[in-house]
Motif scaffolding. Sequence first.
Motif, PDB file in Angstrom:
ATOM      1  N   PHE A   1       7.524   1.842  -6.560  1.00  0.00           N
ATOM      2  CA  PHE A   1       7.363   1.193  -5.259  1.00  0.00           C
ATOM      3  C   PHE A   1       7.351  -0.309  -5.522  1.00  0.00           C
ATOM      4  CE2 PHE A   1       4.627  -0.783  -2.068  1.00  0.00           C
ATOM      5  CZ  PHE A   1       5.321  -0.430  -0.924  1.00  0.00           C
ATOM      6  N   ARG A   9       1.218  -2.241   4.163  1.00  0.00           N
ATOM      7  CA  ARG A   9       0.481  -0.983   4.315  1.00  0.00           C
ATOM      8  C   ARG A   9       1.473   0.154   4.450  1.00  0.00           C
ATOM      9  NH1 ARG A   9      -3.986  -2.297   8.962  1.00  0.00           N
ATOM     10  NH2 ARG A   9      -4.613  -4.323   8.147  1.00  0.00           N
ATOM     11  N   ILE A  10       1.196   1.253   3.760  1.00  0.00           N
ATOM     12  CA  ILE A  10       2.004   2.463   3.868  1.00  0.00           C
ATOM     13  C   ILE A  10       1.066   3.571   4.319  1.00  0.00           C
ATOM     14  CG2 ILE A  10       3.467   4.119   2.656  1.00  0.00           C
ATOM     15  CD1 ILE A  10       4.699   1.356   2.626  1.00  0.00           C
ATOM     16  N   SER A  11       1.458   4.331   5.333  1.00  0.00           N
ATOM     17  CA  SER A  11       0.625   5.402   5.856  1.00  0.00           C
ATOM     18  C   SER A  11       1.464   6.657   6.020  1.00  0.00           C
ATOM     19  CB  SER A  11       0.039   4.990   7.208  1.00  0.00           C
ATOM     20  OG  SER A  11      -0.658   6.054   7.799  1.00  0.00           O
ATOM     21  N   LYS A  12       0.863   7.806   5.784  1.00  0.00           N
ATOM     22  CA  LYS A  12       1.564   9.074   6.013  1.00  0.00           C
ATOM     23  C   LYS A  12       1.512   9.484   7.477  1.00  0.00           C
ATOM     24  CE  LYS A  12       1.089  11.048   1.446  1.00  0.00           C
ATOM     25  NZ  LYS A  12       0.757  12.227   0.674  1.00  0.00           N
TER      26      LYS A  12
END
Length: 175
Positions: A91, A115-118
Amino acid sequence: DNYHAIVSKRHSNSVGYIWWITNSNSLRFYSKAGTSNIDLNYGSTITDTNWHHLAVTLDRDGNGVMYKDGSSVGSHSISGWPGSITSTQLFSIGQQTQGVSIFNQPFDGTIDEVRISKTPRSNSWIKAEYNNQFNPSTFHSIGSEEMQPAVPIVTNPIPSDSADDVSVSGHGHRN
């Protein structure tokens, strides 16, 4: 098309994703899962040097949506899109990597927070995030500081102050 990577987790033509600003200053998000891909390519451009809040949401039951400064700049149906975009690649923020090498696509600017969110975020959530960061005073207010007295004030104590010979009773349990 040359680009300035914001975030990347893919190798050229492999499973994963990349989000970038093209040389024509438009926002673009590309993702591949197996043999299927999503290409969100919108005419929304960034031609100034101001800070901008950018977001992308992917909802497999609905749309892929790109946002700039809290407002949607385009969407595309991805309902039923097959496969996973999970990639074994590194990443990267501000560049695209291929394996362990940097693939010459550096971001030309400053990236403050990623920010990475599922969980796909709603339009309202994205707008609230933007408002909170762009102008916090419209999102919340801070009142004046409350002061407590230096010594607690007790009114009507039981037993009364200076009481003598007060019986104490209680319940206990012994193992």
